[in-house]
Design a protein around this motif. Sequence first.
Motif, PDB file in Angstrom:
ATOM      1  N   GLN A   1       0.803  -1.211   0.000  1.00 20.82           N
ATOM      2  CA  GLN A   1       0.000   0.000   0.000  1.00 20.82           C
ATOM      3  C   GLN A   1       0.846   1.276   0.000  1.00 20.82           C
TER       4      GLN A   1
ATOM      5  N   ILE B   1      -2.197   5.372  -2.945  1.00 20.51           N
ATOM      6  CA  ILE B   1      -3.577   5.632  -3.357  1.00 20.51           C
ATOM      7  C   ILE B   1      -3.874   7.120  -3.375  1.00 20.51           C
ATOM      8  N   THR B   2      -3.540   7.809  -2.275  1.00 19.65           N
ATOM      9  CA  THR B   2      -3.866   9.233  -2.162  1.00 19.65           C
ATOM     10  C   THR B   2      -2.691  10.143  -2.530  1.00 19.65           C
ATOM     11  N   GLY B   3      -1.476   9.616  -2.493  1.00 16.69           N
ATOM     12  CA  GLY B   3      -0.304  10.433  -2.764  1.00 16.69           C
ATOM     13  C   GLY B   3       0.151  11.247  -1.576  1.00 16.69           C
ATOM     14  N   GLN B   4      -0.539  11.166  -0.449  1.00 19.49           N
ATOM     15  CA  GLN B   4      -0.180  11.945   0.731  1.00 19.49           C
ATOM     16  C   GLN B   4       0.953  11.267   1.503  1.00 19.49           C
ATOM     17  N   ASN B   5       1.821  12.138   2.084  1.00 16.16           N
ATOM     18  CA  ASN B   5       2.939  11.635   2.871  1.00 16.16           C
ATOM     19  C   ASN B   5       2.449  10.995   4.174  1.00 16.16           C
TER      20      ASN B   5
ATOM     21  N   SER C   1       1.322   7.302   0.707  1.00 18.49           N
ATOM     22  CA  SER C   1       0.255   6.418   0.248  1.00 18.49           C
ATOM     23  C   SER C   1       0.227   6.396  -1.270  1.00 18.49           C
TER      24      SER C   1
END
Length: 421
Positions: free
Chosen positions: A190, A248-252, A246
């Motif tokens: 993930q 999926i979201t691209g967030q750190n 992530s």
Amino acid sequence: MIKKIVFAMVCIATAGLHAQNGTISPYSYFGIGDLRSASTVENQMMGGIGVYADSIHVNLQNPAGYSKLRITTYTAGMSRRELRLKSFTEEQNTSVSNLDYLALGFGLGKGLGVGFGIRPYSSVGYDLVAENNDADGALITNQFRGEGGLNKVYFSVGYALAQNLSIGATASFNFGNVENERIQSVEDVQFGTLDRRISRINGMDFNYALYYTPKIKDKYTLFASARVNTQANLTSKNSQEIGSFSLITGQNIEVLDVDLDARGLRNTDLKIPTTTTLGIGFGENMKWFLGGEYGFQDLSSFSNDFLAAENIEYQNSSFFAFGGYFIPDYDAFQGYFKRINYRAGIRYERTGMLVNDTEINNLGITFGLGLPLGRSFSNLNLGFELGRRGTTSADLIEESYFKINVGLSLNDLWFQKRKIN
């Protein structure tokens, strides 16, 4: 009118040098990026040689050439490069447009000339993907991205020691940022990992020139030059972040600053070795010219400790360049095509990069036109270059490129007393 043109050129330069993506070459991953051309469009179209200089054009490579300037010259250049990137299994087409230089040169009389300007020194711009499988057969994807580069602000002076002998020097300050990023993801996992490195680089270099242009039989001129671009001592202030994010979201998820002080990598030195260039040419003033240059550099002493790459070695680099021009009749009152300057040249470069134990070379063929603007000394210069760099062997990329250059050279009279009859 001239002031308006100069103001517009300054605005274009300021915006262009900060906004442009100067290259899209995978080979800009190495060193400090792709080293940009150091010559004007006029010289680029003669194979990039700098041994020729005259009284109405700025020569960015040969500071001794400023001693020949008799009028003030404003010059700017832009280019567009169409590339075909080819590996052993794939092929991709792309393009990039750039501002190449903005410069001003003028003669002060008695064989003294000066100039200054700004141009890109190097450019970084790549986006590479490498895939392999781990011990369990899961696909691992590594994406490498880079952007940025260095700009060069310079001041040049040329002085005639004797009638046919000139010396010159250029002092340059180099500055800019380079950002390199590696992103890794594993199949069915993930989260991905990232490694982002930023280098803020600046430093000086100097270019010295000796120029000898004796007349032969009062009609022809011999051109001979020796130039030494001394070692560029650059300082790099570095920072590094590592962490996870992530997919999926691209967030750190978690990103940490690496303690580079403990590893001695917070501040590193980049030493670009000295380049020596020898040139010789022969021609008839304002009619024709043929010349050639040979340059060499001990690049084997270069290293970048902060961005060390495992698959590259540096060795001695060199280049050969030949070119010239022909003007049917520069003073013709009728027949515009007779006053056009026709230029052509060829250049072969051993870059000094050994990637995957394979030497990277570059071959380019150049040609172009110098179009007079009215009856003045100003001109519009159009240039074209066909070339190839690299190879598809050893899992490398071959670059085939077509480059279009546009240069503007505007002339004016400064530092001359007006006479009233």
